[in-house]
Design an enzyme around this catalytic site. Structure first.
Site, PDB file in Angstrom:
ATOM      1  N   THR A 153       0.821  -1.158  -0.090  1.00 22.14           N
ATOM      2  CA  THR A 153      -0.001   0.051  -0.232  1.00 22.14           C
ATOM      3  C   THR A 153       0.921   1.129  -0.072  1.00 22.14           C
ATOM      4  O   THR A 153       2.116   1.319   0.618  1.00 22.14           O
ATOM      5  CB  THR A 153      -0.891  -0.037   1.217  1.00 22.14           C
ATOM      6  OG1 THR A 153      -1.520   1.378   1.205  1.00 22.14           O
ATOM      7  CG2 THR A 153      -0.091   0.023   2.650  1.00 22.14           C
ATOM      8  N   TYR A 202      -2.178   0.309   9.895  1.00 18.17           N
ATOM      9  CA  TYR A 202      -2.273  -0.345   8.598  1.00 18.17           C
ATOM     10  C   TYR A 202      -0.942  -0.116   7.680  1.00 18.17           C
ATOM     11  O   TYR A 202      -0.669  -1.386   7.094  1.00 18.17           O
ATOM     12  CB  TYR A 202      -3.636   0.150   7.959  1.00 18.17           C
ATOM     13  CG  TYR A 202      -3.615  -0.030   6.362  1.00 18.17           C
ATOM     14  CD1 TYR A 202      -3.815  -1.426   6.120  1.00 18.17           C
ATOM     15  CD2 TYR A 202      -3.560   0.795   5.479  1.00 18.17           C
ATOM     16  CE1 TYR A 202      -3.889  -1.842   4.613  1.00 18.17           C
ATOM     17  CE2 TYR A 202      -3.680   0.655   4.093  1.00 18.17           C
ATOM     18  CZ  TYR A 202      -3.705  -0.704   3.880  1.00 18.17           C
ATOM     19  OH  TYR A 202      -3.854  -1.255   2.449  1.00 18.17           O
TER      20      TYR A 202
END
Length: 343
Positions: free
Chosen positions: A117, A142
């Protein structure tokens, strides 16, 4: 040989399964269906219901199928949720990736494509496109959980006969142009999904979190990439590894960004209607702007995006949202027919 797709019943994973099948690959899917859907997996793919962290399940899959590559999509992705439940993210994203990589190495599977990501970058010191050599600075668990997974894969590749490509996604949106799959999760946090739901009357409106960012209109800027272009990058990464490519970390984005308000305007323009927009404070962990420099993916993988247009991305997302409405109506009608048959 077959390709194992973890999380293959989810949004990006199901698109990947369809693309692999379109390319003539044999596909095996592992998904626990926590956010994915069994109906999203094509009949041509072999499906296993289970968790990517279940070593016994992985060993069974490897024994029953001739797997030569793993495309790893399974994981948790909601930034605000990672702020309130960080240990869940380290377990689901980091620890389970380590277990999967270890199981793959023990089974002699050398090719691994990892779903990473752009959240690994956090806020960068300038507002230009970010390159892979930028210093990682995740602002949330995250992003940190994905960065830690990348580090583990790097070290595993140094120690074993094991090669990987980690693709750092920017903001994925849109749906399959053939209408076979799309983002279907209830309560999804993707901006374009939320705005399409609002445009179709499925939500009362759209909440905008933060209007005081250092951007032109004060709202956050993201690089939105069509899901079909993203899965095309995975196909290129798989081919690259099969040809002996060295471990690689590469961005997947278009190199330009759109603000939250620009996205909402696109949805209203394409959808032909308006919806209420509500303004609130920033959310913890959100960055002001993140835009990709995807030179590496284009040069080393030969990736050439074909859907780089915000209105096109929105139009496919809206078409899928309409299809979901029809699917729900069809399911309801089927229930009514079964009930009528019982009376």
């Amino acid at each position: 040989m077959a390709v194992l797709v973890t999380g293959g019943a989810g949004y990006i994973g199901s698109h990947m399964v369809w693309s692999l099948l379109d390319a003539g690959e044999e596909v095996v899917v592992l998904d626990r269906l926590s956010t994915g859907f069994r109906w999203a997996v094509p009949d041509a793919a072999r499906f296993y219901l289970g968790d990517v962290g279940d070593r016994a399940m992985l060993e069974r899959i490897f024994e029953e199928n001739r797997i030569d590559a793993i495309l790893h999509f399974a994981g948790s992705i909601v930034v605000p949720q990672s702020m309130t439940n960080p240990l869940d993210y380290y377990e689901n994203n980091t620890a389970k990736t380590a277990l999967l990589a270890d199981a793959a190495i023990k089974a002699g599977i050398e090719h691994f494509v990892f779903s990473s990501t752009a959240a690994v970058y956090g806020d960068q010191p300038d507002d230009g496109p970010v390159r892979e050599n930028a210093r990682p600075a995740p602002k949330n668990p995250y992003g940190q959980s994905k960065l830690m997974s990348e580090m583990m894969l790097r070290d595993a590749a140094s120690a074993h006969k094991f090669r990987y490509v980690a693709l750092r996604y920017f903001n994925v949106a849109g749906a399959d142009s053939k209408g076979r799959t799309g983002l279907s999760t209830a309560g999804a946090t993707h901006l374009i999904k939320i705005a399409c739901e609002a445009a179709l009357g499925k939500r009362s409106g759209v909440d905008v979190y933060g209007t005081d960012y250092p951007t032109a209109d004060g709202t956050g800027i993201r690089d939105y990439i069509h899901v079909s272009d993203l899965v095309a990058a995975h196909l290129k990464a798989l081919a690259y590894l099969r040809l002996g490519g060295e471990p690689l970390v590469a961005n997947c984005g278009y190199g330009r960004g759109y603000s939250v308000l620009q996205v909402l305007q696109s949805v209203q323009r394409v959808g032909g209607g308006g919806f209420e927009t509500r303004y609130g404070p920033r959310r913890p962990g959100d960055a002001a702007a993140v835009i990709a420099d995807s030179t590496l993916a284009r040069r080393l993988l030969g990736w050439a995006p074909r859907h780089d247009d915000l209105d096109h991305i929105v139009s496919t997302a809206l078409a899928w949202e309409n299809a979901l409405s029809l699917r729900s109506m069809g399911d309801l009608n089927a229930i009514h027919r079964r009930l009528a048959a019982n009376f």
